[in-house]
Design an enzyme around this catalytic site. Structure first.
Site, PDB file in Angstrom:
ATOM      1  N   ASP A 133       0.807  -1.214   0.000  1.00 55.48           N
ATOM      2  CA  ASP A 133       0.000   0.000   0.000  1.00 55.48           C
ATOM      3  C   ASP A 133       0.842   1.267   0.000  1.00 55.48           C
ATOM      4  O   ASP A 133       0.305   2.370  -0.112  1.00 55.48           O
ATOM      5  CB  ASP A 133      -0.940   0.017   1.213  1.00 55.48           C
ATOM      6  CG  ASP A 133      -2.263  -0.667   0.905  1.00 55.48           C
ATOM      7  OD1 ASP A 133      -2.419  -1.161  -0.223  1.00 55.48           O
ATOM      8  OD2 ASP A 133      -3.137  -0.716   1.787  1.00 55.48           O
ATOM      9  N   ASP A 148     -14.341  37.339 -33.290  1.00 56.38           N
ATOM     10  CA  ASP A 148     -13.637  36.063 -33.375  1.00 56.38           C
ATOM     11  C   ASP A 148     -14.338  34.969 -32.570  1.00 56.38           C
ATOM     12  O   ASP A 148     -14.217  33.789 -32.883  1.00 56.38           O
ATOM     13  CB  ASP A 148     -12.194  36.216 -32.855  1.00 56.38           C
ATOM     14  CG  ASP A 148     -11.347  37.046 -33.804  1.00 56.38           C
ATOM     15  OD1 ASP A 148     -11.774  37.224 -34.960  1.00 56.38           O
ATOM     16  OD2 ASP A 148     -10.283  37.515 -33.382  1.00 56.38           O
ATOM     17  N   GLY A 168      -7.220  22.234 -33.188  1.00 57.27           N
ATOM     18  CA  GLY A 168      -7.917  21.255 -34.013  1.00 57.27           C
ATOM     19  C   GLY A 168      -8.191  21.803 -35.403  1.00 57.27           C
ATOM     20  O   GLY A 168      -8.102  21.087 -36.403  1.00 57.27           O
ATOM     21  N   LEU A 169      -8.506  23.099 -35.482  1.00 54.65           N
ATOM     22  CA  LEU A 169      -8.710  23.724 -36.793  1.00 54.65           C
ATOM     23  C   LEU A 169      -7.415  23.692 -37.595  1.00 54.65           C
ATOM     24  O   LEU A 169      -7.406  23.406 -38.791  1.00 54.65           O
ATOM     25  CB  LEU A 169      -9.186  25.164 -36.607  1.00 54.65           C
ATOM     26  CG  LEU A 169      -9.371  25.993 -37.880  1.00 54.65           C
ATOM     27  CD1 LEU A 169     -10.414  25.351 -38.792  1.00 54.65           C
ATOM     28  CD2 LEU A 169      -9.771  27.420 -37.526  1.00 54.65           C
TER      29      LEU A 169
END
Length: 516
Positions: free
Chosen positions: A36, A280, A415-416
């Site tokens: 543990d 934007d 991602g773009l």
């Protein structure tokens, strides 16, 4: 019992370790089997602490079960006091040692050590880590503040507040504490005690001297704060200051508890409101987001996402079953059904079904999102080493709102960028075998080899339809930020028309259908 690869929470004795590690002058004697001690790694490797937790293990082995394990515990307690000389001793048992029923509390008190002994009984087979942390903190507060009496203070004296909840291994607790402390200072409120992080048992005895309590993490401090209110009449804040709106409400709540006027326009340090109103930000409006984490951060994320960034929350859940009612109420207000579970595979299936454009979750959801190709930001424990940055990175307050904005919006923007790179993946100049552009055309082979074909595996649709490989390839050409909608629409169209396998023709038929 269900075997699992990952877990959102450890057993309750890990929660007790988080409290002991956060405090000063406290040592935890844990009746536990050999093995543990792995929990030490959570603090030294994940949180990157420069010292190991103040925990002594009895580390009994299988052969010891036939002998006197109680004597092993007593020896460990004596040695821990002699070596560390703590102000108080915290004692308890791990899940395995709980079955032996050696009564660590009774054994430690029988030793008549010259320091207070606080025993915690943590039902390891019914409760988990956050509950263990809350129960341990509550028992410590009762033990040391329970004997104290409120101190009479002059009416003109500055108001004092306790800050409750920050602990070891907490998600950005250190940075949140600094941000909230600055907010209280700007209001003219003095800080009496911060606990458990950095507090000693003697500090806990001073808790009744405050006028009210600021509860940052209800999972850890809610139980103790409720007891302080019953015992000493100390009111507590209810708003967790994550996001601009919640921070404004928090300041108003603190001002009301302190009987002072909140100064106007304290949010000038946050850029989130300005960007949310900018042109934007139109790119963010309506983005589908799935949220999962501990209750405090999941509730706050849902509020910020829906009210301050214009996202559409398509999934909301928590593994904190003690706060299931709050999560269900928040989900109902958003028109969705809450997900209350501690099975990461069930969460993964829910994310896949919801087809979000952004996932806000724990490190488990980060792995899931990576697998599904969805942008993700971590908002809650459990976390990994990368979520304990060396820099300041609060989640609370106006600066915390800036951090939220950066960490949530950046994955969408990146991602773009990945999509734009993908659009040119098969271009003669940018394919995988093309020479680096800075070397010029002379370095490139006379005839660039054709890029390797993309192999698509037929994927099962959400409504029982199947995608043909060529249709799957065609779908990948659609920008990622509308790809999910295109997939959902096509699968709905196929189901209505009785189409079993979606082809390229089906994809374009669906496009024409929904465009008309």
């Amino acid at each position: 019992m269900q075997l699992t690869l990952w877990t959102y929470e450890g057993p309750p004795h890990v929660g007790a370790m988080r409290i002991a590690t956060a405090m000063r002058g406290l040592h935890y004697v844990l009746h536990a089997p050999q093995g543990d001690t792995y929990a030490d790694l959570l603090f030294t490797m994940i949180e990157r602490r420069d010292r190991r937790p103040p925990v002594t293990y009895t580390t009994f082995q299988a052969r010891d079960l036939g002998s006197d394990t109680a004597e092993l515990f007593k020896n460990a307690a004596r040695e821990a006091y002699a070596r560390f000389k703590p102000e108080a001793l915290l004692v308890g048992a791990s899940c395995t040692a709980e079955l032996i029923q050696d009564d660590p509390g009774g054994l430690a008190r029988a030793l008549e050590l010259p320091v207070p002994v606080v025993a915690v009984e943590l039902p390891a087979y019914q409760k988990k880590e956050n509950w263990g942390a809350a129960e341990t903190f509550y028992q410590l507060v009762r033990a040391f503040a329970g004997r104290a009496a409120p101190v009479a203070r002059e009416a003109e004296a500055p108001k004092r507040a306790n800050i409750l909840g920050p602990a070891a291994l907490g998600f950005r607790h250190r940075d949140d504490l600094r941000e909230v402390s600055d907010l209280l200072a700007r209001l003219g409120v003095e800080i009496n005690v911060i606990a458990p992080l950095g507090a000693s048992p003697a500090d806990l005895a001073r808790l009744p001297q405050a006028d009210f309590n600021v509860v940052l993490y209800p999972e850890i401090a809610g139980t103790a704060a409720a007891w302080l209110e019953r015992k000493f009449g100390q009111k507590s804040t209810r708003t967790v200051p994550i996001g601009v709106g919640a921070t404004r409400e928090f300041l108003a709540e603190v001002a009301a508890l302190a009987g002072i006027d909140a100064p106007p326009a304290m949010e000038e340090a946050s850029r989130l409101p300005w960007y949310s109103r900018s042109v934007d930000a139109n790119y963010l409006t309506g983005k589908r987001v799935f949220i999962f984490g501990d209750a405090t951060h999941a509730l706050a994320a849902a509020r910020v996402a829906s009210r301050e960034l214009g996202f559409e929350v398509v999934g909301l859940g928590t593994y904190s079953r003690e706060f299931a009612r709050d999560i269900r109420a928040a989900a109902a207000a958003l028109g969705i059904e809450a997900l209350i579970c501690d099975d990461y595979l069930e969460v993964e299936a829910a994310i896949a079904a919801a087809q979000p454009e952004l996932v806000l979750g724990t490190q488990m959801e980060r792995h899931t999102a990576k697998k599904l190709g969805i942008p993700c930001a971590v908002i809650s424990s459990p976390v990994h080493v990368q979520d304990f940055p060396a820099r300041r990175s609060p989640q609370m307050g106006f600066e915390g709102a800036n951090v939220l904005f950066d960490s949530w919006v950046a994955p969408l923007m990146m991602g773009l960028e990945e999509h734009l790179l993908g659009m040119f993946r098969e271009d003669f100049e940018f394919h995988a075998d093309a020479a680096p552009s800075h070397l010029g055309a002379a370095a490139a082979p006379e005839t660039a080899p054709a890029p390797a074909p993309v192999l698509a595996v037929a994927a099962g649709g959400a409504q029982g339809v199947t995608w043909a490989p060529d249709a799957e390839r065609e779908l990948r050409k659609i920008p990622f930020f509308v790809r999910g909608k295109a997939r959902r629409n096509t699968e709905s169209f196929a189901a209505e028309k009785g189409v079993v396998t979606i082809t390229v023709d089906t994809l374009y038929d669906a496009k024409a259908h929904y465009a008309s």
